[in-house]
Design an enzyme around this catalytic site. Structure first.
Site, PDB file in Angstrom:
ATOM      1  N   LEU A 524       0.814  -1.212   0.000  1.00  0.00           N
ATOM      2  CA  LEU A 524       0.000   0.000   0.000  1.00  0.00           C
ATOM      3  C   LEU A 524       0.847   1.261   0.000  1.00  0.00           C
ATOM      4  O   LEU A 524       0.406   2.308  -0.462  1.00  0.00           O
ATOM      5  CB  LEU A 524      -0.922   0.012   1.226  1.00  0.00           C
ATOM      6  CG  LEU A 524      -1.956  -1.109   1.310  1.00  0.00           C
ATOM      7  CD1 LEU A 524      -2.683  -1.036   2.639  1.00  0.00           C
ATOM      8  CD2 LEU A 524      -2.936  -1.023   0.166  1.00  0.00           C
ATOM      9  N   GLY A 527       7.204   4.155   3.955  1.00  0.00           N
ATOM     10  CA  GLY A 527       7.585   5.344   4.694  1.00  0.00           C
ATOM     11  C   GLY A 527       8.928   5.170   5.350  1.00  0.00           C
ATOM     12  O   GLY A 527       9.696   4.264   5.025  1.00  0.00           O
ATOM     13  N   GLY A 528       9.225   6.055   6.286  1.00  0.00           N
ATOM     14  CA  GLY A 528      10.538   6.057   6.902  1.00  0.00           C
ATOM     15  C   GLY A 528      10.843   4.822   7.718  1.00  0.00           C
ATOM     16  O   GLY A 528      12.002   4.499   7.940  1.00  0.00           O
ATOM     17  N   PHE A 529       9.816   4.103   8.209  1.00  0.00           N
ATOM     18  CA  PHE A 529      10.051   2.957   9.073  1.00  0.00           C
ATOM     19  C   PHE A 529       9.819   1.624   8.369  1.00  0.00           C
ATOM     20  O   PHE A 529       9.930   0.584   8.970  1.00  0.00           O
ATOM     21  CB  PHE A 529       9.140   3.034  10.304  1.00  0.00           C
ATOM     22  CG  PHE A 529       9.455   4.201  11.189  1.00  0.00           C
ATOM     23  CD1 PHE A 529      10.761   4.605  11.378  1.00  0.00           C
ATOM     24  CD2 PHE A 529       8.449   4.908  11.810  1.00  0.00           C
ATOM     25  CE1 PHE A 529      11.062   5.684  12.190  1.00  0.00           C
ATOM     26  CE2 PHE A 529       8.745   5.998  12.620  1.00  0.00           C
ATOM     27  CZ  PHE A 529      10.051   6.386  12.809  1.00  0.00           C
ATOM     28  N   GLY A 530       9.433   1.635   7.110  1.00  0.00           N
ATOM     29  CA  GLY A 530       9.190   0.384   6.421  1.00  0.00           C
ATOM     30  C   GLY A 530       8.012   0.490   5.482  1.00  0.00           C
ATOM     31  O   GLY A 530       7.655   1.578   5.041  1.00  0.00           O
ATOM     32  N   VAL A 532       3.924  -0.863   4.203  1.00  0.00           N
ATOM     33  CA  VAL A 532       2.594  -1.268   4.649  1.00  0.00           C
ATOM     34  C   VAL A 532       1.963  -2.111   3.549  1.00  0.00           C
ATOM     35  O   VAL A 532       2.005  -1.742   2.372  1.00  0.00           O
ATOM     36  CB  VAL A 532       1.708  -0.043   4.957  1.00  0.00           C
ATOM     37  CG1 VAL A 532       0.338  -0.483   5.430  1.00  0.00           C
ATOM     38  CG2 VAL A 532       2.366   0.827   6.009  1.00  0.00           C
ATOM     39  N   LYS A 546       1.763  -3.237   9.019  1.00  0.00           N
ATOM     40  CA  LYS A 546       2.885  -2.312   9.061  1.00  0.00           C
ATOM     41  C   LYS A 546       4.135  -3.117   9.404  1.00  0.00           C
ATOM     42  O   LYS A 546       4.308  -3.587  10.524  1.00  0.00           O
ATOM     43  CB  LYS A 546       2.634  -1.231  10.108  1.00  0.00           C
ATOM     44  CG  LYS A 546       3.797  -0.261  10.322  1.00  0.00           C
ATOM     45  CD  LYS A 546       3.430   0.749  11.400  1.00  0.00           C
ATOM     46  CE  LYS A 546       4.607   1.655  11.725  1.00  0.00           C
ATOM     47  NZ  LYS A 546       4.262   2.638  12.767  1.00  0.00           N
ATOM     48  N   ASP A 643       2.319  13.761  15.983  1.00  0.00           N
ATOM     49  CA  ASP A 643       2.549  13.661  14.540  1.00  0.00           C
ATOM     50  C   ASP A 643       1.213  13.675  13.775  1.00  0.00           C
ATOM     51  O   ASP A 643       1.010  12.892  12.844  1.00  0.00           O
ATOM     52  CB  ASP A 643       3.337  12.393  14.202  1.00  0.00           C
ATOM     53  CG  ASP A 643       3.966  12.460  12.801  1.00  0.00           C
ATOM     54  OD1 ASP A 643       4.053  13.581  12.253  1.00  0.00           O
ATOM     55  OD2 ASP A 643       4.357  11.411  12.271  1.00  0.00           O
TER      56      ASP A 643
END
Length: 834
Positions: A524, A527-530, A532, A546, A643
């Site tokens: 999908l 992003g910065g952490f991995g 989805v 996630k 955030d």
């Protein structure tokens, strides 16, 4: 205004009829000069000379007599206009209708009919259908008609199609521009190759495909069954292949192919004095020819997902392109396996426009079962379908090679049967249904087993609780809770009195199976952490996974924090966690799947921004406000999100908002006003000044972020956008307009009449109150919710906001939000150093 225009036009037409020579027929004894008219007997249509726009070029054309605007339906000399008013239309000695200039013998245009009966006279007449005909007088035979040479307009009783013996091909061609009738680059015609179909071409290549004839309609025009004003006649025989629409009543109706490549059907509404459009094509992305490349299916109803999928037995030719949502390369056979082995079969793809039939073979003597057998015998056959809907599924269509331009419909379409090999077939074959008794038995056993298991677990829990009390009577069982996260667990020593819930543990194999082994087609976003992924569990439940990158900036601390917090939160405007997985070196969170992705995908997209009108945008903003209020005040823990932004607001199927991404959230004590941190996290542009510059966070930091978000919802623009080439951010732009008393310019024009101006202006004022420079001046979320819900409450005037102007220096640009790194669709944030 339209009535006045119509009256002026009628008076002008009356004047022209009085001062001009008005003919009903044209023969060799008379001539139509510039200024003269040829009018149909019922005064439905008029033929005369006219100019377009400010040009001096003159054309001979046909237009509606009774319509208040000059709507041209046919032109004789669209490629060779006459300069000035020297043109004349007459019948020459050979019986042809010719257009020439009176100052010379130069022929501009002619019917150019070759006839052995040239010794007989001819007559031209304009019919009430809009058809200009040339008739031989002695036998009244029509030897030429304008309906055989259409321009850009299809009228009732005009045919599109081919006369096989003579080669006459009747098709529409667009104008180059509204003031230049020269043939443009778009045409609409029947293609007789393979199995006949109707296509719209642009620049010489297929642009939209109406498809093949199914007995009642074109396969790509499901609305044809609802065209009640037409009698439709389709002819397919050795002499001719054609389509004709006959008007049932006296409606003035037409279809036009315009210069941009769009087909438009409309009727004239006499009371309103305007054309009312009731159908057009192409309509959506899947209408464009070959949108997803060969061997694929385009489904525009995949809400929030990529519309392209591979047909059964195929996989993306370029997975990278599909990840980037570009399906133009299409699909190839999975694993390169050939389809001419034992055990292969067919998979049904339901409710589709069948693929391009230009290379399909038709056999009208075979039924559907015989069609399947015929395809199976031919190693080069890739798919089959019924050619007809009206004959109970009889008649056979067989495809060879690539399957191009297949798309899905919701409540219409045909069944396509795609050939797959023996390895692929079991993946799509449904499990045979069990007998009713067996099904009942399984259900009963399942219920009993579940009840016994629940009783056992409950008894075990009571026993553990008693054991814990007996070992440590000083500690209440309500003051600690355990959240299971794979083989580890996180101890929560918060003061939450009750209501803790365990987060279910998912096996890695279960998550991998649900996401098709984390296929790129299931991704999908990133992003910065991995990344989805979308997943589907065995019971059909859709999930969002996630998956933290092994090199992610979000470590175990943030991961545990997100699980610990969100597990305790239950509110309709917060995303719901379903479980987690920590196995080997994998860390994953499993959430409810929300099909409409995130708010930013709607607000900042030129097309999608039209979907949420003002009422829906207001409901989204109000829902986010209620979710924040719950975090700040009504939940068992006081939580600062830290955030909040458009990409962290997810939308369910009904466009209800849900706040996501609690990895950066922070718990505050009930008596704690604010906190300090040596690490600033979040997204610039949404950060309050005291947090971005001093590391001071509070619930008022979230209020500031909400104010920015509210202004984005109203304007449809990012806070980082520039305005009128000035360095002002959205916040600064709104503030300057507020001071000038001209806040209407902030409102997104695409909302049109759906926007309640007073309500939108009130929301702008609330947004400016939330982004005031000093935290103490900002309202809390309970006040914000109250102000949004009560339009009669008088609002205070806002003070100057922070970040009125954007810094030009990289790194100090705290008010921008130029596509934040958390551009994913679920719950991934960006870490920023101070």
């Amino acid at each position: 205004m339209n009535t006045e225009k119509g009256l002026v036009y009628a008076l002008l037409l009356l004047f022209l009829l009085q001062v001009s020579t008005c003919l009903n027929i044209l023969n060799q004894n008379n001539t139509i000069k510039d200024g003269d008219l040829l009018v149909s007997s019922g005064k439905m249509f008029t033929l005369d000379f006219f100019s377009l726009g400010n040009s001096s070029h003159r054309y001979v054309g046909i237009w509606y007599s009774q319509i208040s605007e000059q709507t041209v339906v046919w032109l004789a000399n669209r490629e060779r206009p006459i300069s000035g008013t020297s043109g004349a239309l007459s019948i020459d000695s050979d019986g042809n209708l010719v257009l020439h200039e009176t100052s010379g013998s130069f022929i501009v245009w002619s019917t150019n009919v070759s006839s052995v009966l040239s010794n007989y006279s001819t007559t031209a007449q304009l019919m009430d259908s809009g058809n200009l005909i040339l008739v031989q007088d002695f036998n009244e035979r029509v030897i030429w008609q304008s309906f055989d040479y259409p321009t850009d307009t299809l009228l009732p009783f005009m045919k599109l199609g081919l006369k096989r013996k003579t080669g006459l091909n009747r098709f529409l061609t667009s104008w180059k521009s509204p003031e230049d009738p020269t043939p443009g680059n778009c045409s609409y015609r029947i293609d007789p190759t393979g199995y006949t179909q109707l296509l719209l071409y642009k620049d010489g290549v297929p642009y939209w495909r109406a498809g093949s004839w199914t007995g009642d309609r074109w396969s790509g025009v499901p609305e044809m069954t609802r065209f009640y004003i037409f009698n439709i006649s389709f002819v397919y025989d050795p002499e001719e292949v054609s389509i004709m629409y006959g008007a049932i009543n006296a409606s003035i109706t037409r279809m036009v192919v315009n210069e941009s490549g769009s087909l438009r059907r409309s009727t004239w509404h006499d009371q309103d004095r305007r054309w009312i459009e009731f159908w057009f094509a192409p309509k959506d992305q899947c209408d464009y020819y070959g949108k997803c490349g060969p061997n694929s299916n385009c489904n525009p109803y995949n809400t929030g997902q990529f519309e392209c999928t591979c047909l059964p037995g195929f996989e993306p030719k370029s997975p990278t392109d599909w990840y980037l949502r570009d399906g133009s390369a299409g699909c190839i056979r999975r694993g390169g396996v050939s389809v001419c082995r034992s055990g292969e079969g067919f998979v049904r793809v339901a409710r589709v426009k069948v693929p391009d039939t230009s290379k399909a073979l038709a056999n009208m003597s075979l039924n559907l079962k015989e069609c399947e057998e015929e395809c199976l015998r031919d190693c080069s056959c890739t798919a089959y379908a019924s050619a007809s809907e009206s004959l109970g599924g009889s008649e056979c269509l067989i495809w060879h090679g690539n399957l191009v331009d297949t798309r899905t419909y919701t409540d219409s379409g045909q069944d396509l049967y795609v050939r797959v090999d023996a390895i692929e077939l079991p993946r799509h074959r449904k499990t045979r249904s069990l007998s009713q008794k067996a099904m009942v038995a399984i259900i009963v056993v399942s219920i009993l087993t579940a009840l016994l298991l629940a009783g056992f677990l409950y008894g075990l829990a009571i026993k553990k609780r008693k054991d814990r009390r007996s070992h440590n009577p000083q500690v209440s069982d309500m003051t600690s809770s355990t959240y299971f996260i794979g083989p580890q667990c996180v101890k929560d020593r918060s003061d939450e009195p009750r209501g803790n819930r365990d987060v279910p543990l998912f096996d890695l194999s279960t998550v991998a199976s649900a996401t098709n082994n984390f296929s790129v087609l299931n991704k999908l976003g990133r992003g910065g952490f991995g990344s989805v992924y979308k997943g589907v569990m065995d019971n059909g439940m859709e999930i969002a996974v996630k998956r933290l990158s092994k090199h992610s900036g979000q470590g175990v601390k943030e991961f545990k924090n997100e699980v610990r917090l969100i597990a305790k939160l239950q509110h309709r405007n917060l995303v719901r966690i379903l479980g987690c997985c920590v196995e080997e070196d994998e860390k994953m969170l499993i959430y409810e799947y929300l099909p409409n992705k995130s708010l930013d995908t709607f607000l900042f997209d030129k097309t999608k921004r039209l979907l949420p009108d003002w009422r829906k945008r207001f409901e989204i903003a109000s829902g986010v406000a209620r979710g924040l209020l719950y975090l700040h005040q009504d939940s068992r823990l006081q939580i600062i999100h830290r955030d909040l932004k458009a990409s962290n607001i997810l939308l369910d199927a009904a466009m209800n908002p849900k706040i996501s991404d609690f990895g950066m959230a922070r718990v505050c004590g009930r008596d704690q006003i604010r906190g300090n941190t040596n690490r600033v996290v979040g997204t610039y542009g949404y950060m309050s000044p005291e947090y971005a510059m001093e590391g001071i966070s509070s619930i008022k930091s979230d209020v500031y972020s909400f104010g920015v978000l509210l202004l984005e919802v109203i304007s449809g623009k990012r806070n980082g956008a520039y305005y009128h080439e000035s360095p002002s951010s959205l916040v600064g732009h709104a503030w300057e307009l507020w001071k000038e008393g001209n806040c209407e310019d902030v409102i997104d024009e695409s909302m049109g009449d759906s926007c309640t101006k007073e309500e939108a202006l009130r929301c702008i004022q609330i947004g400016l109150l939330c982004v005031q420079e000093f935290a103490d001046d900002r309202p809390d979320m309970s006040t914000v919710v109250f102000m949004l819900a009560n339009k009669d409450v008088v609002l205070p005037s806002p003070k100057r906001p922070a970040y009125v102007f954007k810094s030009k220096h990289h790194g100090a640009n705290l008010s921008t939000n130029d596509k934040p790194a958390s551009g994913n669709d679920v719950t991934i944030s960006m870490l920023e150093g101070r």
